[in-house]
Design a protein around this motif. Structure first.
Motif, PDB file in Angstrom:
ATOM      1  N   THR A 296      21.068   4.469 -21.098  1.00  0.00           N
ATOM      2  CA  THR A 296      22.227   4.147 -20.430  1.00  0.00           C
ATOM      3  C   THR A 296      21.716   4.696 -18.780  1.00  0.00           C
ATOM      4  OG1 THR A 296      24.572   4.492 -20.070  1.00  0.00           O
ATOM      5  CG2 THR A 296      23.517   6.491 -20.427  1.00  0.00           C
TER       6      THR A 296
ATOM      7  N   PRO B 254      21.927   0.923 -26.568  1.00  0.00           N
ATOM      8  CA  PRO B 254      22.743   2.017 -27.102  1.00  0.00           C
ATOM      9  C   PRO B 254      22.004   3.227 -26.976  1.00  0.00           C
ATOM     10  CG  PRO B 254      22.660   0.706 -29.281  1.00  0.00           C
ATOM     11  CD  PRO B 254      21.758  -0.167 -28.026  1.00  0.00           C
ATOM     12  N   TYR B 255      20.809   3.116 -27.066  1.00  0.00           N
ATOM     13  CA  TYR B 255      19.545   4.191 -26.756  1.00  0.00           C
ATOM     14  C   TYR B 255      19.589   4.754 -25.550  1.00  0.00           C
ATOM     15  CZ  TYR B 255      18.568   2.974 -31.762  1.00  0.00           C
ATOM     16  OH  TYR B 255      18.306   2.705 -32.790  1.00  0.00           O
TER      17      TYR B 255
ATOM     18  N   ARG C   7      12.345  -4.801 -25.887  1.00  0.00           N
ATOM     19  CA  ARG C   7      12.443  -5.368 -24.857  1.00  0.00           C
ATOM     20  C   ARG C   7      12.380  -4.228 -23.586  1.00  0.00           C
ATOM     21  NH1 ARG C   7      17.527  -8.631 -26.661  1.00  0.00           N
ATOM     22  NH2 ARG C   7      17.821  -6.842 -27.860  1.00  0.00           N
TER      23      ARG C   7
ATOM     24  N   VAL D  71      18.672   6.978 -18.277  1.00  0.00           N
ATOM     25  CA  VAL D  71      18.830   8.096 -19.272  1.00  0.00           C
ATOM     26  C   VAL D  71      18.391   7.772 -20.722  1.00  0.00           C
ATOM     27  CG1 VAL D  71      20.161   9.787 -20.201  1.00  0.00           C
ATOM     28  CG2 VAL D  71      20.470   9.216 -17.718  1.00  0.00           C
ATOM     29  N   VAL D  72      17.623   8.656 -21.230  1.00  0.00           N
ATOM     30  CA  VAL D  72      17.375   8.106 -22.913  1.00  0.00           C
ATOM     31  C   VAL D  72      18.401   8.930 -23.540  1.00  0.00           C
ATOM     32  CG1 VAL D  72      15.779   8.402 -24.537  1.00  0.00           C
ATOM     33  CG2 VAL D  72      14.858   7.429 -22.635  1.00  0.00           C
ATOM     34  N   LEU D  73      19.184   8.342 -24.219  1.00  0.00           N
ATOM     35  CA  LEU D  73      20.245   9.361 -25.013  1.00  0.00           C
ATOM     36  C   LEU D  73      19.676   9.499 -26.332  1.00  0.00           C
ATOM     37  CD1 LEU D  73      23.479   7.127 -24.425  1.00  0.00           C
ATOM     38  CD2 LEU D  73      23.108   9.339 -23.411  1.00  0.00           C
ATOM     39  N   ASP D  74      19.094   8.682 -27.126  1.00  0.00           N
ATOM     40  CA  ASP D  74      18.577   8.659 -28.580  1.00  0.00           C
ATOM     41  C   ASP D  74      17.113   8.227 -28.595  1.00  0.00           C
ATOM     42  OD1 ASP D  74      20.740   9.866 -29.866  1.00  0.00           O
ATOM     43  OD2 ASP D  74      21.852   8.376 -28.949  1.00  0.00           O
ATOM     44  N   ARG D  75      16.542   8.314 -29.452  1.00  0.00           N
ATOM     45  CA  ARG D  75      15.103   7.856 -29.489  1.00  0.00           C
ATOM     46  C   ARG D  75      15.023   6.508 -30.540  1.00  0.00           C
ATOM     47  NH1 ARG D  75      10.563   8.621 -33.101  1.00  0.00           N
ATOM     48  NH2 ARG D  75       8.629   7.936 -31.772  1.00  0.00           N
ATOM     49  N   CYS D  76      14.645   5.560 -29.954  1.00  0.00           N
ATOM     50  CA  CYS D  76      14.633   4.024 -30.612  1.00  0.00           C
ATOM     51  C   CYS D  76      13.209   4.195 -31.246  1.00  0.00           C
ATOM     52  CB  CYS D  76      14.705   3.089 -29.717  1.00  0.00           C
ATOM     53  SG  CYS D  76      14.503   1.574 -30.321  1.00  0.00           S
ATOM     54  N   THR D  77      13.105   3.485 -32.198  1.00  0.00           N
ATOM     55  CA  THR D  77      11.837   3.422 -33.080  1.00  0.00           C
ATOM     56  C   THR D  77      11.021   2.106 -32.925  1.00  0.00           C
ATOM     57  OG1 THR D  77      12.535   3.495 -35.246  1.00  0.00           O
ATOM     58  CG2 THR D  77      12.050   5.363 -34.372  1.00  0.00           C
ATOM     59  N   VAL D  78      11.749   1.201 -32.340  1.00  0.00           N
ATOM     60  CA  VAL D  78      11.269  -0.257 -32.442  1.00  0.00           C
ATOM     61  C   VAL D  78       9.876  -0.482 -31.626  1.00  0.00           C
ATOM     62  CG1 VAL D  78      11.714  -2.573 -31.246  1.00  0.00           C
ATOM     63  CG2 VAL D  78      13.404  -1.384 -32.705  1.00  0.00           C
TER      64      VAL D  78
END
Ligand SMILES: Cc1cc2nc3c(=O)[nH]c(=O)nc-3n(C[C@H](O)[C@H](O)[C@H](O)COP(=O)(O)OP(=O)(O)OC[C@H]3O[C@@H](n4cnc5c(N)ncnc54)[C@H](O)[C@@H]3O)c2cc1C
Ligand code: SF4
Ligand code: SF4
Lengths: 344, 635
Positions: A34, A31-32, A52, A41-48
């Protein structure tokens, strides 16, 4: 110590550098991120931190020995074409399939057979769906769906996003047709399998396509739109050298566009890509220069060997020898791509 | 039911500070009250609007503070008493008119109540509006209790009528928004009839004539204020420490002197008439002072003015050490507090601070921890702004050119926090987002490549953004103005605005519609529902691909307004079988990124969960889960 999220790392190393090959491995189910009109495109910042996206991306660290150990049970073969069992020529025996195919319809014939024999229960292929402008990955589970995906779309299409779709749908033996970058990604998935999804088994068959470059699909669409109606295009052909053109077949016949005009549309990533023949696939398929209606076929793994033998035995595939002079030419081309990459 | 119109002289009732101010205005016999809502001032006009019919008043929520003052000035030049209320920022808006009105004066009574917000509890700044009094040559009073707030407003009207000019009353959040006992005075039984005496003119021109008049009027005010009972001294004849205080500083200082038992050592000079100062009274106290401490909120206004007075009279005064904001003894920003004043006064007098009873301290701490849950500054559950910023975020990400969103004032001002995904990059004054977007949209001619966007609430649009939009349109600026139309002035308590079908007094009013205004200007204007996230995002995306000035109205009622009128749209729940929790690899996307307070992470289950008590039922989150685990069913 600074903790770096996988997504940040991917952004820094690949996306911001313009090195994304649009393979689609990172975006499936995420979901981050698309895809939008051919771009990742990076929509939101993921912190994991051990995500993957970074691990499965073909443009980040790639360990050829580890992948070779996994796929071929031996260290990486640095020969021009990678590890292989044999190189032959082939074509779909069914004239209808051969006619659909880009070259000889070998890929389509093999996927049909694999599905029929239960080697795979689904196939991730690349299609332009009716009414759409951009190619995308699809999960095909019927003869019709596999046939509908025949033909090369000369763009990065994010089609590996559909691998996630197939996994989520519960498919246990997925066959994938992919460009060399995508083959690398698929093998990284099996090697690292970060969520323990048994990907080594579930990505059951990998068919690689030869590839020298692909267009950015956004740029290519923008190029085509004013020249051809967006949905009137039936097929693309790149006739062998020295033609140096792209043939666009529409309802009104074929138009030739000089390749030199199209070169600026090639993905930046392709200039750094060292792999022309999909060195880590089960089988790799390309055009057979000077032999219209035929393919060059590289058989690499025991699964590949079994598939080809079955295809010949059941009358799906016609095969022939691949002349040494052609082989030399192919190797030269592959080495040239490696050289280009090392100089990029 | 509002108590402010209770006709019971002598009765003591509990009122909010702003209600006490409104009651003072009623006792002074006002006929007109106008304001643009702004915390902490909103309840003044709000409570007057409630009793308008019964008390025969005209009350309106004006389009902005300048117009509110103009409306009131029309009444005051016609002989009536009129009240205007505003927050500190509002005085900036009104100041252009105010700094001309002061030159002409008025014929009735006009009082501006400006409610300052030290520490900016509900504001973008904490400016000290007392400085305007000096700038405008107008008298200013500062109450320190609720009762005094009422009395001062009544007195302010007396002053205003006497000097034929505006009188300002400065309140602060802790007076306006707290409650206390107020003794009611009589309500006037007669009404004034408005009449504009056309034999007189009210023209600020020429200043060479009007300015001296303003000065004369201020002098006249000074004489009235000097005798005022709102100033006073308590303490020994020769105090060790003289505290000069105004507003909340009076209350806190008095309390500290009392609790530390310093009545015989420390004196308290209470100043209620901050400008002009009661000079005689102050000089009297300075004559026996050694050490002076100033207790006032935000800027050193008293401090500076008293020091100037000292300088003018220094031959007749002893050496004095002045302590306050200049010396660093009192912080030069924010609110005062009893704790702060205790530390300062104890320190200056060498007094030990008595220990707080341990049991009491503990029970207070417990109460604080157990009864006040931690809440981050965020949009309400089901707030359309959350959806709008989500759509903007997506459109900007898809666009990929690093578009700049200029923010504006309203609930959506919180957008720069995680609740609005940090989308707006600027936040200043009402309507400034549009003005900056108009400016940035012209920089494309100079090589800028980033798209320009602005968000603006419906009320803010009428207040101050229309000129900026016209500016952009006329200059062919490339920007998209997104109007977040939640059909209310939500931030300040749902006051109607020019787009509403009713006015402040509840009478039907012709709504001036956003889309009609834009259409009349010839601007491309689309209307979308922000809850349809993808549609809203794609519309924004498409609009920023186009050149020129464009308007997109994202229309969806404020969640709180909706909740009062209609049942929830959807019943929303999380299907635990589909929510793959920590396995999702999505890093709790829904609760971590979308952050609606109605959607929580259940730590023990390792899954997300809807809090049914507060979920507003908008159903937006259901469209975000990559697994389709959030289910919405029509309620
Ligand atoms: C971008 C690109 C560049 C190529 N460059 C070369 C080259 O330089 N030299 C050469 O010999 N061959 C190249 N090929 C391969 C060639 O065009 C044929 O795909 C190949 O010979 C197989 O032919 P076929 O008749 O068996 O294919 P078909 O039976 O028509 O099957 C084609 C398969 O390819 C898949 N596919 C189509 N487009 C894409 C895509 N964009 N990404 C991933 N999968 C896709 C389809 O799903 C389909 O299953 C390229 C292909 C592509 C897509
Ligand atoms: S190359 Fe593939 S995995 Fe890497 S960033 Fe691009 S789409 Fe994602
Ligand atoms: S050249 Fe490499 S990176 Fe580019 S599309 Fe082909 S395989 Fe992928």
């Amino acid at each position: 110590m600074e903790r770096v999220s996988s997504q940040d790392a991917l952004k820094r190393a690949v996306l911001d550098e313009g090195l994304c090959a649009a393979c689609g491995a990172c975006v499936g189910g995420c979901p981050y991120m698309t895809t939008f009109r051919g771009k990742t495109v990076v929509l939101d910042r993921c912190t994991v931190e051990h995500g993957r996206c970074y691990r499965y991306c073909p443009m980040t660290e790639f360990d050829p020995d580890a992948v070779s150990a996994l796929v071929f049970e031996r260290p990486h073969d640095t020969e021009a074409l990678g590890h292989l069992d044999r190189v032959i020529s082939s074509q779909a025996a069914d004239p209808a399939v051969a006619a659909l195919g880009q070259g000889g319809g070998t890929v389509t014939a093999l996927m049909l057979l694999a599905l029929e024999e239960g080697i795979i229960d689904s196939a991730v292929l690349t299609r332009i769906l009716p009414g759409e402008e951009y190619a995308r990955g699809v999960v095909a589970t019927t003869t019709e769906e596999i046939q509908a995906a025949a033909g090369s779309k000369f763009v990065g299409s994010h089609s590996l996003a559909a691998v996630r779709q197939a996994l989520d749908a519960g498919h246990r033996r997925i066959g994938v047709v992919g460009l060399p970058c995508q083959v690398r990604s698929l093998r990284k998935m099996a090697l690292y399998d970060l969520k323990q999804e048994n990907l080594k088994e579930r990505i059951a068959l990998v068919v690689g396509l030869f590839c020298n470059w692909a267009f950015s699909s956004r740029d290519f669409a923008a190029f085509l739109a004013p020249r051809f109606g967006p949905t009137s295009i039936k097929r693309f052909q790149i006739p062998p050298p020295p033609a140096n053109v792209l043939e666009v077949e529409t309802d009104d016949g074929a138009t030739r566009v000089p390749l030199d005009e199209l070169r600026p549309l090639i993905q930046e990533s392709c200039r750094t890509c060292p792999d022309m023949t999909g060195e880590f696939a089960d089988v790799s398929v390309g055009m057979y220069e000077g032999m219209p209606g035929w393919n060059t076929l590289i058989v690499r793994t025991s699964l590949g060997t079994r598939l080809i033998e079955d295809a010949v035995r059941t009358g799906r595939l016609r095969t022939d020898a691949f002349p040494d002079s052609n082989l030399e030419h192919l190797k030269k081309a592959a080495l040239q791509k490696r050289k280009r990459a090392s100089q990029a | 039911m509002s108590l402010i119109s209770l006709d019971a002289p002598g009765r003591e009732i509990l009122l909010m500070g702003n209600e006490a101010i409104a009651r003072g205005a009623l006792e002074a016999g006002i006929s007109v009250a106008a304001a643009y809502p702004g915390n902490p001032s909103s309840e003044i006009i709000g409570s007057l609007a409630e009793v308008a019919k019964e008390m025969g008043l005209y009350v309106e929520w004006s389009v902005n503070e300048k117009v509110a003052l103009e409306v009131a000035a029309a009444a005051a030049t016609s002989g009536l008493n009129a009240l205007v209320a505003m927050k500190q920022n509002g005085l900036n808006v009104a100041s252009d008119f105010l700094l001309n009105l002061n030159m002409t004066g008025i014929r009735g009574g006009l009082v501006i109540v400006v409610c300052d917000d030290p520490a900016g509890i509900s504001s973008t700044n904490e400016e000290d509006s007392r400085v305007f009094a000096r700038l405008a040559d107008l008298p200013l009073l500062e109450p320190s209790t609720f009762g005094e707030a009422k009395e001062m407003v009544r007195f302010a009207f007396e002053v205003s009528r006497a000097i034929e000019n505006v009188c300002i009353v400065r309140s602060v959040t802790r007076i306006s928004h707290a409650r206390g006992n107020v003794i009611l005075g009589p309500l006037p039984s007669t009404r004034l009839v408005p009449y504009f005496d056309t034999t007189r003119s009210f023209s600020a021109l020429p200043p060479s004539i009007t300015h001296p008049v303003a000065h004369r009027r201020l002098k006249q005010a000074a004489d009235m204020l000097a005798e005022s009972r709102f100033n006073g001294y308590s303490g020994p004849e020769t105090p060790e420490l003289l505290v000069i205080a105004s507003g909340a500083g009076v209350l806190f200082s008095g309390e500290v002197i009392d609790t530390l038992g310093l009545e015989a050592r420390v004196g308290l000079l209470k100043i209620g008439t901050t400008w002009p100062l009661p000079e005689k009274l102050i000089l009297e106290r300075l004559r026996t002072a050694e050490k002076v401490l100033f207790a006032e909120e935000v800027d050193p206004v008293l401090e500076t003015n008293v020091k100037a007075l000292f300088a003018d009279n220094n031959q007749r005064l002893p050496r004095i050490t002045f302590l306050g904001k200049k010396s660093g003894t009192i912080p030069d920003l924010g609110e005062l507090s009893p704790g702060l004043m205790t530390r300062v006064i104890a320190d200056l007098t060498g007094t030990a601070i008595p220990d707080i009873d341990a049991d009491y301290a503990e029970s207070a701490r417990d109460a604080l921890e157990n009864f006040t849950p931690f809440r981050s500054l965020a949009f309400c559950p089901g707030c359309p702004h959350r959806a709008s910023f989500w759509a903007i975020k997506k459109a900007l990400a898809l666009d990929g050119r690093n578009g700049v969103l200029f923010g504006d004032i309203g609930c959506y001002g919180l957008g720069f926090l995680p609740t609005g995904f940090r989308q707006p990059k600027t936040l200043h004054a009402m309507g400034s987002g549009a003005g900056m977007a108009s400016g940035f949209g012209k920089l494309h001619d100079l090589g800028a490549t980033q798209p320009a966007l602005t968000v603006c609430g419906d009320s803010t649009f009428y207040h101050a953004a229309i000129p900026a939009l016209i500016n952009g349109l006329h200059h062919r600026s490339n920007f998209l103005m997104i109007l977040l139309d939640n059909s209310a002035t939500a931030m300040t308590g749902f006051q109607p605005h020019p787009g509403s079908p009713v006015d402040a007094m509840g009478d039907p009013a012709p709504p001036v519609l956003l889309e009609d205004l834009c259409a009349a200007m010839g601007i491309k204007t689309l209307i979308r529902d922000p809850f349809d996230l993808d549609d809203a995002a794609m519309t924004i995306f498409e609009l920023i691909q186009e050149t020129g000035t464009k308007v997109l109205i994202l229309r969806q009622e404020c969640a709180l307004v909706r909740a009062k009128k209609t049942p929830r749209r959807y019943r929303v729940h999380v299907d635990p079988a589909k929510c793959i929790g920590e396995e999702c690899g999505c890093n709790r996307f829904c609760t971590r990124v979308f952050r609606c307070p109605g959607l929580n992470w259940d730590v023990s289950a390792g899954k997300s969960v809807i809090d049914e008590a507060i979920c507003a039922g908008c159903g937006v989150c259901a469209d975000l889960c990559p697994r389709g685990a959030i289910v919405k069913e029509s309620a």
